[in-house]
Design a protein around this motif. Structure first.
Motif, PDB file in Angstrom:
ATOM      1  N   UNK A 114      35.792  39.430 -12.366  1.00 48.81           N
ATOM      2  CA  UNK A 114      35.024  40.596 -12.796  1.00 48.81           C
ATOM      3  C   UNK A 114      33.642  40.166 -13.295  1.00 48.81           C
ATOM      4  N   UNK A 115      32.612  40.939 -12.992  1.00 44.55           N
ATOM      5  CA  UNK A 115      31.256  40.548 -13.404  1.00 44.55           C
ATOM      6  C   UNK A 115      31.040  40.554 -14.910  1.00 44.55           C
ATOM      7  N   UNK A 116      31.913  41.181 -15.661  1.00 44.82           N
ATOM      8  CA  UNK A 116      31.737  41.240 -17.114  1.00 44.82           C
ATOM      9  C   UNK A 116      32.290  40.030 -17.831  1.00 44.82           C
ATOM     10  N   UNK A 117      32.991  39.132 -17.123  1.00 44.70           N
ATOM     11  CA  UNK A 117      33.477  37.908 -17.739  1.00 44.70           C
ATOM     12  C   UNK A 117      32.359  36.873 -17.689  1.00 44.70           C
ATOM     13  N   UNK A 118      32.022  36.336 -18.839  1.00 41.19           N
ATOM     14  CA  UNK A 118      30.956  35.350 -18.947  1.00 41.19           C
ATOM     15  C   UNK A 118      31.550  33.967 -19.177  1.00 41.19           C
ATOM     16  N   UNK A 119      30.891  32.947 -18.657  1.00 40.64           N
ATOM     17  CA  UNK A 119      31.371  31.587 -18.951  1.00 40.64           C
ATOM     18  C   UNK A 119      31.185  31.268 -20.433  1.00 40.64           C
ATOM     19  N   UNK A 120      32.086  30.466 -20.953  1.00 35.91           N
ATOM     20  CA  UNK A 120      31.990  30.093 -22.367  1.00 35.91           C
ATOM     21  C   UNK A 120      31.844  28.589 -22.497  1.00 35.91           C
TER      22      UNK A 120
END
Length: 104
Positions: A98-104
């Motif tokens: 999903x595009x709303x998951x950001x790398x951490x």
């Protein structure tokens, strides 16, 4: 927020900057706490949401459903920062791209 299991922990803190809301969630997000996370993330006036889940230690299907509801409420304006456990659950549930998951 305390709930029935004395060994479990959940907290959601909010920070507001203009119309951007940041919610930092810690502990376990499950059937008993997922709605509390959603309530914290849907303050009036927020048009953009960062959901920081980097210190979440447990994330179940109710938590996944809660994040999906937030993604529907904040289309193109949601950033989710997952912990390793959250990322794994999202991947298993088919939401890992999903595009709303950001790398951490």
């Amino acid at each position: 927020m305390d709930h029935e299991d004395p060994d479990s922990y959940f907290a959601a803190t909010t920070e507001v900057e203009g119309d951007h809301l940041r919610v930092v969630v810690s502990g376990e997000v499950d059937l008993s706490t997922a709605d509390s996370m959603v309530r914290a993330a849907t303050l009036d006036g927020a048009r953009r949401l960062t959901l920081d889940l980097r210190t979440v230690t447990f994330f179940d299907s109710a938590a996944v459903q809660a994040v999906v509801r937030l993604a529907e409420r904040f289309p193109s304006r949601l950033d989710v920062l997952p912990s390793r456990q959250v990322r794994r659950v999202l991947d298993i549930s088919g939401l890992g791209e999903q595009p709303w998951i950001r790398p951490t």
